[in-house]
Design a protein around this motif. Structure first.
Motif, PDB file in Angstrom:
ATOM      1  N   GLU A  35      12.309 -17.776 -13.605  1.00  0.00           N
ATOM      2  CA  GLU A  35      12.811 -18.779 -13.067  1.00  0.00           C
ATOM      3  C   GLU A  35      14.445 -19.132 -14.003  1.00  0.00           C
ATOM      4  O   GLU A  35      15.267 -19.030 -12.713  1.00  0.00           O
ATOM      5  CB  GLU A  35      11.920 -19.790 -12.534  1.00  0.00           C
ATOM      6  N   ALA A  36      14.446 -19.651 -14.525  1.00  0.00           N
ATOM      7  CA  ALA A  36      15.273 -20.045 -15.693  1.00  0.00           C
ATOM      8  C   ALA A  36      16.533 -19.445 -15.680  1.00  0.00           C
ATOM      9  O   ALA A  36      17.836 -19.391 -15.573  1.00  0.00           O
ATOM     10  CB  ALA A  36      14.837 -20.924 -16.688  1.00  0.00           C
ATOM     11  N   ARG A  84      17.965 -19.357 -12.222  1.00  0.00           N
ATOM     12  CA  ARG A  84      19.012 -20.809 -11.829  1.00  0.00           C
ATOM     13  C   ARG A  84      20.193 -20.475 -12.582  1.00  0.00           C
ATOM     14  O   ARG A  84      21.285 -20.603 -11.957  1.00  0.00           O
ATOM     15  CB  ARG A  84      18.409 -21.329 -12.616  1.00  0.00           C
ATOM     16  N   GLU A  85      20.027 -19.767 -14.092  1.00  0.00           N
ATOM     17  CA  GLU A  85      21.193 -20.073 -14.255  1.00  0.00           C
ATOM     18  C   GLU A  85      22.428 -18.993 -14.298  1.00  0.00           C
ATOM     19  O   GLU A  85      23.818 -18.999 -13.822  1.00  0.00           O
ATOM     20  CB  GLU A  85      20.849 -19.544 -16.755  1.00  0.00           C
ATOM     21  N   ILE A 143      22.865 -17.873 -10.942  1.00  0.00           N
ATOM     22  CA  ILE A 143      23.528 -18.905  -9.564  1.00  0.00           C
ATOM     23  C   ILE A 143      24.814 -19.926 -10.230  1.00  0.00           C
ATOM     24  O   ILE A 143      25.196 -18.968  -9.739  1.00  0.00           O
ATOM     25  CB  ILE A 143      22.214 -19.569  -8.409  1.00  0.00           C
TER      26      ILE A 143
END
Length: 122
Positions: free
Chosen positions: A79-80, A83-84, A86
């Protein structure tokens, strides 16, 4: 050729990269092949990483950005990392838009100069 492991030479051939490129990716810790004596072998994790590295390069990302992005997965999870991704993609899209704008302006200027020169010739 093994389904799960590729030799150094096979890795170069599969991804169409030079030995120098592959060694450099190892040197900057983008890849960590298994080593048996002087031989290197690349498993599924390294194949996936190489796919992501080359995709990132095609999109114009710096190798250090790719390295940091890959490290996020190892330390913080999927998930992290997404996000990065994106954030990196948004930043890169902005840079590409700017490059496109500059290229279009340059092309317009070149076309105008070419047309002026053509008129001069009569």
């Amino acid at each position: 050729m093994s389904e799960t492991r590729l030799s150094f030479k096979e890795m170069c051939a599969k991804f169409d990269v030079t030995p120098r490129t592959l060694r450099y990716y190892e040197y900057i810790e983008l890849l960590s092949p298994e080593k048996e004596g002087r031989s290197r072998f690349y498993g599924p994790k390294e194949l996936a990483r190489m796919t992501l590295i080359l995709r990132g390069r095609r999109f114009g990302f710096a190798l250090e950005d790719i390295r940091q992005w890959l490290l996020i997965y190892e330390h913080e999870g999927t998930e992290a990392q997404m996000r990065e991704w994106i954030a990196l993609a948004d930043r890169q899209m902005g840079e590409l838009r700017e490059q496109k704008k500059q290229l279009e302006e340059t092309m317009e200027e070149l076309q105008a100069l070419r047309d002026e020169t053509q008129e001069t010739l009569g």
